[in-house]
Design an enzyme around this catalytic site. Structure first.
Site, PDB file in Angstrom:
ATOM      1  N   GLY A  10      89.200  76.671 -39.527  1.00 15.94           N
ATOM      2  CA  GLY A  10      89.469  77.673 -40.552  1.00 15.94           C
ATOM      3  C   GLY A  10      88.336  78.645 -40.760  1.00 15.94           C
ATOM      4  CB  SER A  50      91.079  81.872 -37.872  1.00 16.59           C
ATOM      5  OG  SER A  50      92.027  82.194 -36.873  1.00 16.59           O
ATOM      6  CB  CYS A  51      93.057  77.408 -34.922  1.00 18.11           C
ATOM      7  SG  CYS A  51      93.902  78.733 -34.023  1.00 18.11           S
ATOM      8  CB  VAL A  52      93.165  74.207 -39.400  1.00 13.34           C
ATOM      9  CG1 VAL A  52      93.145  72.776 -39.930  1.00 13.34           C
ATOM     10  CG2 VAL A  52      92.356  75.114 -40.322  1.00 13.34           C
TER      11      VAL A  52
END
Length: 219
Positions: A130, A59-61
């Site tokens: 994301g 979910s990190c960018v």
């Protein structure tokens, strides 16, 4: 540049880097013929010396940013859009404590690219990550929040977005080559998805106490 011996083949000397990047792991990648910096959540890295950068995102960018004229650039890896914590961080380093949040991660990366000789008017940005890697989290989709944040940030700062791979349900392995601007993205298997979701959940808990694939060249 001097060389050092590893096995039977001499390798180029590891490039010098800024002092605050001393904790970043950098290893020689024979496939690409370059040193590659590995980013963990909260890390960022900028280089003017032909190095590459890679990380794994759920979910990190990550924003991959470079000066398109000089090839000076780098990448970040942030976990949450904004810092809503109070008090002292539980994270181990001042850099990761600050740059796990999108605003600081973008600002610090851009500032270091400019310090290395990049020019703001020449910057181009590619956005990755994301993913909704935790099932049943549609109403609190941190990946979507991260993606929305980084798009707004680029728009507000008049940065040119020339490519993106945001959203969907997959974690991604990202390999960035600032000199050429190439971004190599590999969407990972369901098993890796579960493992990465568990890792991110652990990281996010720490923040809140203070939050099959084939190789695809997308851009």
């Amino acid at each position: 540049m001097m060389s050092r011996q590893t096995g039977s083949s001499p390798l180029p000397e590891k490039p010098q880097t800024m002092a605050h990047f001393a904790h970043i792991s950098r290893e020689w990648d024979p496939k690409h013929g370059a040193y590659v910096a590995k980013l963990l959540p909260g890390d960022f890295y900028a280089t003017a010396l032909g190095e590459h950068v890679w990380t794994v995102l759920g979910s990190c960018v990550s924003a991959c940013i470079r000066d398109r004229r000089t090839g000076i650039g780098g990448m970040n890896h942030f976990m949450l859009p904004h810092d809503q914590s109070r008090g002292k961080s539980a994270w181990s380093s001042a850099t990761s404590a600050e740059t796990r949040y999108g605003g600081a991660a973008m600002e610090r990366l851009i500032n270091d690219i400019l310090k290395l000789g990049g020019r703001r008017e020449n910057l181009e940005v590619k956005l990755i990550g994301g993913g909704r890697v935790i099932a049943g989290m549609e109403t609190t989709d941190i990946g979507a929040r991260n993606a929305d944040f980084v798009r707004r940030y680029a728009q507000d700062e008049n940065l040119t977005i020339c490519g993106e791979d945001l959203g969907d349900i997959y974690p991604r392995r990202v390999h960035y080559l600032p000199e050429s601007g190439r971004v190599l993205v590999k969407k990972l298997t369901a098993g890796r998805n579960d493992a990465l979701a568990a890792e991110e959940s652990t990281y996010r808990t720490s923040v809140q106490r203070a939050v099959l694939a084939s190789d695809i060249e997308l851009f």
